[in-house]
Write a protein that holds these residues in place. Structure first.
Motif, PDB file in Angstrom:
ATOM      1  N   HIS A 260      -3.968   5.341   4.846  1.00  9.50           N
ATOM      2  CA  HIS A 260      -5.152   5.494   3.967  1.00  9.50           C
ATOM      3  C   HIS A 260      -6.453   5.252   4.737  1.00  9.50           C
ATOM      4  CE1 HIS A 260      -2.875   4.634  -0.086  1.00  9.50           C
ATOM      5  NE2 HIS A 260      -2.364   5.642   0.597  1.00  9.50           N
TER       6      HIS A 260
ATOM      7  N   SER B 122       3.948  -0.044   4.146  1.00  7.52           N
ATOM      8  CA  SER B 122       3.415  -0.241   2.779  1.00  7.52           C
ATOM      9  C   SER B 122       2.489  -1.456   2.679  1.00  7.52           C
ATOM     10  CB  SER B 122       4.577  -0.410   1.801  1.00  7.52           C
ATOM     11  OG  SER B 122       5.273  -1.592   2.138  1.00  7.52           O
TER      12      SER B 122
ATOM     13  N   ASP C 114       2.062  -2.512  -4.524  1.00 10.00           N
ATOM     14  CA  ASP C 114       2.396  -1.224  -5.151  1.00 10.00           C
ATOM     15  C   ASP C 114       2.114  -1.251  -6.650  1.00 10.00           C
ATOM     16  OD1 ASP C 114       5.388   0.632  -5.815  1.00 10.00           O
ATOM     17  OD2 ASP C 114       3.374   1.344  -5.373  1.00 10.00           O
TER      18      ASP C 114
ATOM     19  N   ASN D 237       0.707   3.978   2.405  1.00  5.48           N
ATOM     20  CA  ASN D 237      -0.459   3.095   2.518  1.00  5.48           C
ATOM     21  C   ASN D 237      -1.011   2.931   3.935  1.00  5.48           C
ATOM     22  OD1 ASN D 237       0.352   2.863  -0.100  1.00  5.48           O
ATOM     23  ND2 ASN D 237       1.271   0.815   0.145  1.00  5.48           N
TER      24      ASN D 237
END
Ligand code: SOE
Length: 386
Positions: A86, A182, A189, A83
């Motif tokens: 991104h 993350s 998630d 993540n």
């Protein structure tokens, strides 16, 4: 075939594998408006990404995504990395005029998500977040039934996403358990998925009240070469603090008055990737269980009283049920991997037509706003408006 769209995929582990299968299969099963060339796969570990290239069917492999982002030989960038990368990759790809498919969650936080949406809008590129579960035929069928009024007014959206892969305290501190990589744990998630499904099936959320918890607070740290960074890593010696949630729950109210009740956990022993939804309305109810993903259960209150009950709809009739016409005769079921193929097929056709395809980065940003409202509520122990 008008043109060929050349794809660069950044990342090559679990989601890289699922997306590669989708890029390979979509042209063989769906009437795409363009050809697809699996041009380059990108990952930091040269040996690992070369092995992935050979195994997954890519033409080229590279170790720096910056080499492909500006390449005139690339039309689409597919982001399957953890993540924390991104936003940087998606913004660079948008600025280079590439269409972008990005794995969920969109970003680490709302701020990054807003920058990604701005970059995509400015560049006028086709942008999509890979909430693949929207393209389970049974879920798309549920959407159609709700839109046709089969449930009447919606009162409840109850969803649970349960896994158990890190429930052993000896499971090491992989990237999904590190806030710096993350952004959050089960919350971003897997709660992200059932939040997205709630927004897709019921509508936008207005206010939430949340609770996050971390059950195992210290875990072994992988040695440098630790393989299997994903859901099946091996443990090591030193330990480190877990900085994300193991479970996240929240209740809420949708703008249309429906009530929300969502639970995401990685500590439900025996639940490996279990998504369960129930939607109750004034005319009926729908129930879905991902472990039986080709089936949708429907209670129709308009049936005569002597024959009411939840009936099983096997969502596998081509030409009647979404996506199934491209697969097998009725009753020959499909699986998890097909949801990515459906996603890629719709994305490719959108890239050719230049039309928007949901869920877009805006959807990803709305999901991020819900995620952050729940985290704020959990911190302040107050209700928070989205
Ligand atoms: C881990 O929870 C994970 O790989 C998610 O990141 C995916 O989005 C989900 O489809 C399967 O489980």
């Amino acid at each position: 075939m008008a043109e060929t769209l050349r794809v660069a995929m950044i990342g090559y582990r679990f989601m890289g594998k699922a997306h590669s299968n989708a890029w390979r299969q979509a042209p063989h099963f769906f009437p795409l408006k363009a050809g697809v060339e699996m041009h380059t796969i990108c990952g930091r570990d040269a040996d690992a990404v070369e092995a992935a290239r050979a195994q997954l069917g890519w033409q080229n492999a590279c170790t720096d995504w910056r080499d492909v982002i500006n390449s005139p030989d690339i039309d689409i960038v597919d982001i399957t990395t953890p993540n924390d990368s991104h936003a940087e990759i998606a913004i660079a790809a948008a600025q280079a005029g590439k269409h972008v498919l990005c794995e969920k969650p969109l970003a680490m936080n709302v701020k990054q998500g807003e920058r990604m949406v701005d970059a995509a809008k400015k560049a006028q590129i086709v942008n999509m977040i890979c909430h693949n579960y929207r393209r389970i035929p049974a879920i798309a069928q549920a959407k159609k039934m709700i839109e046709e009024g089969a449930l009447g007014r919606i009162y409840h959206y109850r969803a649970r996403y349960a896994q158990d892969w890190p429930s052993d305290p000896k499971f090491p501190l992989v990237w999904r358990l590190q806030k710096g990589v993350s952004g959050s744990g089960a919350h971003g998630d897997i709660n992200a998925h059932i939040i997205d499904l709630g927004r897709y099936l019921v509508g936008e959320l207005y206010e939430v009240s949340g609770l996050l918890d971390t059950f195992v607070k210290e875990r072994p740290i992988m040695d440098a070469g630790g393989k299997g960074q994903g859901l099946a890593a091996k443990s090591a010696q030193r330990t480190g603090r877990v900085t994300v949630d193991d479970a996240s729950l929240f209740i809420g109210r949708f703008k249309n008055g429906a009530l929300a009740n969502l639970e995401a956990t990685r500590f439900a022993l025996g639940r490996k990737n279990h998504i369960e939804l129930e939607i109750n309305g004034s005319q009926g109810s729908l129930y879905f269980d991902f472990e039986d993903m080709n089936r949708l259960q429907f209670f129709d209150n308009t049936n005569p009283a002597d024959r009411q009950g939840f009936r099983n709809i096997l969502v596998t009739k081509g030409g009647i049920h979404p996506y199934f016409g491209s697969w097998w005769p009725e009753g020959h079921i499909i699986g998890y991997e097909h949801t990515f193929i459906h996603t890629v097929a719709d994305f490719v056709n959108a890239c050719v037509s230049g039309k928007s395809v949901q869920p877009t980065f805006e959807d990803g940003l709305m999901n991020q706003r819900v995620l952050e409202a729940v985290e704020k509520s959990a911190r302040t122990r107050k209700w928070v408006k989205v």
